[in-house]
Design an enzyme around this catalytic site. Structure first.
Site, PDB file in Angstrom:
ATOM      1  N   GLN A 121      -1.328   1.983  -6.034  1.00  0.00           N
ATOM      2  CA  GLN A 121      -1.115   1.922  -7.486  1.00  0.00           C
ATOM      3  C   GLN A 121      -2.475   1.737  -8.142  1.00  0.00           C
ATOM      4  OE1 GLN A 121       0.301  -1.857  -8.425  1.00  0.00           O
ATOM      5  NE2 GLN A 121       0.954  -1.402 -10.498  1.00  0.00           N
ATOM      6  N   GLY A 122      -2.913   2.723  -8.922  1.00  0.00           N
ATOM      7  CA  GLY A 122      -4.234   2.651  -9.561  1.00  0.00           C
ATOM      8  C   GLY A 122      -4.085   2.339 -11.035  1.00  0.00           C
ATOM      9  N   SER A 124      -5.255  -1.185 -12.446  1.00  0.00           N
ATOM     10  CA  SER A 124      -6.320  -2.089 -12.901  1.00  0.00           C
ATOM     11  C   SER A 124      -7.698  -1.434 -12.884  1.00  0.00           C
ATOM     12  CB  SER A 124      -6.383  -3.318 -12.000  1.00  0.00           C
ATOM     13  OG  SER A 124      -5.144  -3.948 -11.942  1.00  0.00           O
ATOM     14  N   SER A 156      -4.505  -2.116  -3.888  1.00  0.00           N
ATOM     15  CA  SER A 156      -4.028  -2.512  -2.559  1.00  0.00           C
ATOM     16  C   SER A 156      -3.658  -1.266  -1.756  1.00  0.00           C
ATOM     17  CB  SER A 156      -2.795  -3.395  -2.666  1.00  0.00           C
ATOM     18  OG  SER A 156      -3.072  -4.519  -3.459  1.00  0.00           O
ATOM     19  N   GLU A 239       8.473  -3.615  -9.747  1.00  0.00           N
ATOM     20  CA  GLU A 239       7.716  -4.587  -8.944  1.00  0.00           C
ATOM     21  C   GLU A 239       8.404  -5.948  -9.033  1.00  0.00           C
ATOM     22  OE1 GLU A 239       3.639  -5.126 -10.128  1.00  0.00           O
ATOM     23  OE2 GLU A 239       3.198  -6.425  -8.429  1.00  0.00           O
ATOM     24  N   GLU A 365      -1.813 -17.617 -16.246  1.00  0.00           N
ATOM     25  CA  GLU A 365      -1.987 -17.828 -17.701  1.00  0.00           C
ATOM     26  C   GLU A 365      -1.098 -16.849 -18.483  1.00  0.00           C
ATOM     27  OE1 GLU A 365      -4.486 -17.461 -15.538  1.00  0.00           O
ATOM     28  OE2 GLU A 365      -5.472 -19.407 -15.574  1.00  0.00           O
TER      29      GLU A 365
HETATM   30  C1  FAD Z   1      -4.284  -9.443  -4.012  1.00  0.00           C
HETATM   31  C2  FAD Z   1      -4.310  -8.556  -5.241  1.00  0.00           C
HETATM   32  C3  FAD Z   1      -3.775  -7.284  -5.161  1.00  0.00           C
HETATM   33  C4  FAD Z   1      -3.815  -6.448  -6.281  1.00  0.00           C
HETATM   34  N1  FAD Z   1      -3.314  -5.170  -6.144  1.00  0.00           N
HETATM   35  C5  FAD Z   1      -3.399  -4.311  -7.188  1.00  0.00           C
HETATM   36  C6  FAD Z   1      -2.988  -2.942  -7.039  1.00  0.00           C
HETATM   37  O1  FAD Z   1      -2.518  -2.514  -5.975  1.00  0.00           O
HETATM   38  N2  FAD Z   1      -3.142  -2.103  -8.081  1.00  0.00           N
HETATM   39  C7  FAD Z   1      -3.644  -2.521  -9.273  1.00  0.00           C
HETATM   40  O2  FAD Z   1      -3.718  -1.707 -10.190  1.00  0.00           O
HETATM   41  N3  FAD Z   1      -4.068  -3.811  -9.450  1.00  0.00           N
HETATM   42  C8  FAD Z   1      -3.959  -4.702  -8.430  1.00  0.00           C
HETATM   43  N4  FAD Z   1      -4.397  -6.009  -8.582  1.00  0.00           N
HETATM   44  C9  FAD Z   1      -5.036  -6.411  -9.850  1.00  0.00           C
HETATM   45  C10 FAD Z   1      -4.240  -7.419 -10.664  1.00  0.00           C
HETATM   46  O3  FAD Z   1      -3.148  -6.794 -11.261  1.00  0.00           O
HETATM   47  C11 FAD Z   1      -5.223  -8.014 -11.693  1.00  0.00           C
HETATM   48  O4  FAD Z   1      -6.200  -8.754 -10.978  1.00  0.00           O
HETATM   49  C12 FAD Z   1      -4.530  -8.929 -12.687  1.00  0.00           C
HETATM   50  O5  FAD Z   1      -3.699  -8.186 -13.531  1.00  0.00           O
HETATM   51  C13 FAD Z   1      -5.542  -9.728 -13.514  1.00  0.00           C
HETATM   52  O6  FAD Z   1      -6.470  -8.893 -14.118  1.00  0.00           O
HETATM   53  P1  FAD Z   1      -8.041  -9.159 -14.018  1.00  0.00           P
HETATM   54  O7  FAD Z   1      -8.373  -9.473 -12.584  1.00  0.00           O
HETATM   55  O8  FAD Z   1      -8.725  -8.025 -14.667  1.00  0.00           O
HETATM   56  O9  FAD Z   1      -8.308 -10.486 -14.825  1.00  0.00           O
HETATM   57  P2  FAD Z   1      -8.450 -10.613 -16.403  1.00  0.00           P
HETATM   58  O10 FAD Z   1      -7.311  -9.913 -17.060  1.00  0.00           O
HETATM   59  O11 FAD Z   1      -9.828 -10.202 -16.800  1.00  0.00           O
HETATM   60  O12 FAD Z   1      -8.276 -12.155 -16.614  1.00  0.00           O
HETATM   61  C14 FAD Z   1      -9.320 -13.102 -16.340  1.00  0.00           C
HETATM   62  C15 FAD Z   1      -8.790 -14.498 -16.693  1.00  0.00           C
HETATM   63  O13 FAD Z   1      -8.479 -14.556 -18.105  1.00  0.00           O
HETATM   64  C16 FAD Z   1      -7.125 -14.932 -18.293  1.00  0.00           C
HETATM   65  N5  FAD Z   1      -6.547 -14.209 -19.434  1.00  0.00           N
HETATM   66  C17 FAD Z   1      -6.668 -12.883 -19.718  1.00  0.00           C
HETATM   67  N6  FAD Z   1      -5.966 -12.576 -20.835  1.00  0.00           N
HETATM   68  C18 FAD Z   1      -5.374 -13.737 -21.254  1.00  0.00           C
HETATM   69  C19 FAD Z   1      -4.506 -14.081 -22.335  1.00  0.00           C
HETATM   70  N7  FAD Z   1      -4.097 -13.162 -23.211  1.00  0.00           N
HETATM   71  N8  FAD Z   1      -4.087 -15.371 -22.430  1.00  0.00           N
HETATM   72  C20 FAD Z   1      -4.482 -16.329 -21.541  1.00  0.00           C
HETATM   73  N9  FAD Z   1      -5.327 -16.055 -20.505  1.00  0.00           N
HETATM   74  C21 FAD Z   1      -5.750 -14.798 -20.367  1.00  0.00           C
HETATM   75  C22 FAD Z   1      -6.417 -14.488 -17.027  1.00  0.00           C
HETATM   76  O14 FAD Z   1      -5.209 -15.193 -16.813  1.00  0.00           O
HETATM   77  C23 FAD Z   1      -7.473 -14.822 -15.969  1.00  0.00           C
HETATM   78  O15 FAD Z   1      -7.434 -16.171 -15.623  1.00  0.00           O
HETATM   79  C24 FAD Z   1      -4.380  -6.892  -7.493  1.00  0.00           C
HETATM   80  C25 FAD Z   1      -4.928  -8.187  -7.573  1.00  0.00           C
HETATM   81  C26 FAD Z   1      -4.907  -9.011  -6.463  1.00  0.00           C
HETATM   82  C27 FAD Z   1      -5.521 -10.373  -6.578  1.00  0.00           C
END
Ligand code: FAD
Length: 382
Positions: A121-122, A124, A156, A239, A365
């Site tokens: 799934q692409g 993020s 992933s 999901e 969050e």
């Molecule tokens: C093990 C793992 C597998 C994953 N697999 C996939 C996958 O297969 N495909 C895919 O597309 N993605 C995948 N992801 C990505 C995952 O969906 C994102 O990491 C997640 O949505 C958080 O986005 P970010 O890392 O960009 O953090 P950000 O969105 O940048 O957030 C950073 C911090 O700010 C906080 N924050 C952001 N906005 C708000 C708000 N409005 N209010 C309060 N706090 C806020 C967040 O909670 C976090 O603590 C995976 C992640 C992990 C860890």
């Protein structure tokens, strides 16, 4: 709400339990490399346990979500791993069933079910995680369809995948949630580069995916052009489907393993350990019934309700607490690694992996925000 199995469900559970016990040795948790995972996934398909709730006309068994929940519970109890094509089976397949053309249904569904066509799934990107609508990966018109440039992260299983459900921006002028489109991209197309990312636990299950002038055919668009947000939300709703039951069932199996560890290491009379285990048990029962509520809502309306957000939030915190307790019980031996360590370092690995729980599939969050606004009716902050 009915909590026990109906007669048919009970018979299904017994047959499944017998089958699982013949496949997976009981006792110490197993190691699953990608070859073993593929073989396991194939046997699941051959035994009829892949696509339980998919419609019969699309190769599934057409069973209600409760059967998928029974599968989740029994496979967790047996210590079975996820299907190697967990994203394809649980998320992409149902989205193709909803939005796919006849050609896409015929091309992708049989391979997803059998585990031969693996999907990732692409969604993020570096600046589009919680705020998914900020996706910037660009798809421009090309004589064959689209030319795609951009970068995805945390994908992933992208290193194992044959195809990717990719969210791209086809119209940069449109406001955020508009102008997005979903593509079914061949991971072996020229210009697709997969770079593994190493997790804290040492695993490399997820990746950075760099896309440079990748040509994707017009027949690879899934759903209407410019309506990718709607398509992506269908994927994310799936999901959340019976995932909550999977999570709580795994947590329940994990708590049993912790009790086994505590007894083996002679920590069963430590009052602090007993208190923590009792609290975890109570927490887990709360999550279990929240999972059944989510399932009841899913069966009633076809959509998972807000319970699934409460469940994901509570599960991630409880799992982190459980694995932290396991390391405390191991004491100084927690510093060992590999074959010297208790259960070959199982708890160390689980503890490090649990750190991702409060990020993946929606951060804590964001989930707290959903609970505040949609469950408690507090005013929106953004
Ligand atoms: C093990 C793992 C597998 C994953 N697999 C996939 C996958 O297969 N495909 C895919 O597309 N993605 C995948 N992801 C990505 C995952 O969906 C994102 O990491 C997640 O949505 C958080 O986005 P970010 O890392 O960009 O953090 P950000 O969105 O940048 O957030 C950073 C911090 O700010 C906080 N924050 C952001 N906005 C708000 C708000 N409005 N209010 C309060 N706090 C806020 C967040 O909670 C976090 O603590 C995976 C992640 C992990 C860890």
């Amino acid at each position: 709400m009915r909590l026990g199995d109906s007669q048919d469900e009970g018979e299904f559970r017994t047959r499944l339990r017998d089958w699982l016990s013949g496949q997976i040795p009981a006792g110490v948790p197993q190691e699953w490399d990608s070859e073993r995972l593929r073989a396991w996934s194939k046997s699941l398909y051959q035994a009829g346990y892949a696509g339980l709730s998919w419609p019969v006309e699309h190769g599934g068994r057409g069973l209600p979500a409760a059967y998928q929940a029974i599968y989740a519970e029994e496979s967790a109890l047996a210590g079975a791993p996820d299907h190697v094509n967990v994203i394809g089976l649980n998320m992409v397949g149902p989205t193709i069933i909803k939005y796919g053309t006849q050609a896409q249904l015929a091309e992708f569904l049989p391979g997803i079910l059998s585990g031969e066509t693996i999907f990732c799934q692409g969604f993020s990107e570096p600046d589009a995680g919680s705020d998914l609508a900020s996706v910037r990966t660009r798809a421009r018109a090309h004589p064959k369809g689209y030319q795609v440039d951009g970068e995805k992260v945390w994908s992933s299983y992208a290193h194992l995948a044959d195809y990717c459900l990719l969210l791209v921006r086809t119209d940069p002028e449109a406001v955020k949630h508009h102008g997005l489109t979903c593509l079914l991209m061949d991971m072996r197309a020229p210009g697709v580069q997969v770079r593994p990312l190493r997790e804290l636990s040492g695993d490399t299950d997820f990746n950075q995916v760099i896309l440079t002038d990748v040509v994707v055919g017009a027949d690879s668009v899934l759903g209407p052009v410019g309506q990718g947000w709607r398509v992506a939300m269908t994927t994310l709703a799936h999901e959340r489907g019976t995932f909550g039951i999977t999570l709580t069932s795994r947590l329940s199996a994990e708590l049993d393993r912790l009790v086994q560890t505590v007894l083996t290491l002679g920590a069963g009379s430590d009052p602090l350990v007993r208190k923590e285990i009792a609290e975890l048990h109570v927490q887990l029962q709360g999550l279990r019934f929240t999972g059944y509520r989510a399932l009841a809502e899913l069966q009633r309306t076809g959509e998972p309700g807000a319970e699934s957000s409460i469940l994901k939030l509570g599960w991630s915190l409880a799992n982190q607490r459980l694995t932290a307790l396991a390391l405390r019980v191991l004491g100084p031996d927690a510093a060992f690694d590999g074959p010297q360590a208790f259960w070959s370092g199982y708890w160390q690995q689980q503890h490090l992996r649990s750190r991702t729980n409060s990020i993946e599939g929606g951060t804590s969050e964001i989930l707290r925000g959903i609970v505040a606004e949609r469950v408690l009716g507090l005013p929106r902050t953004r």
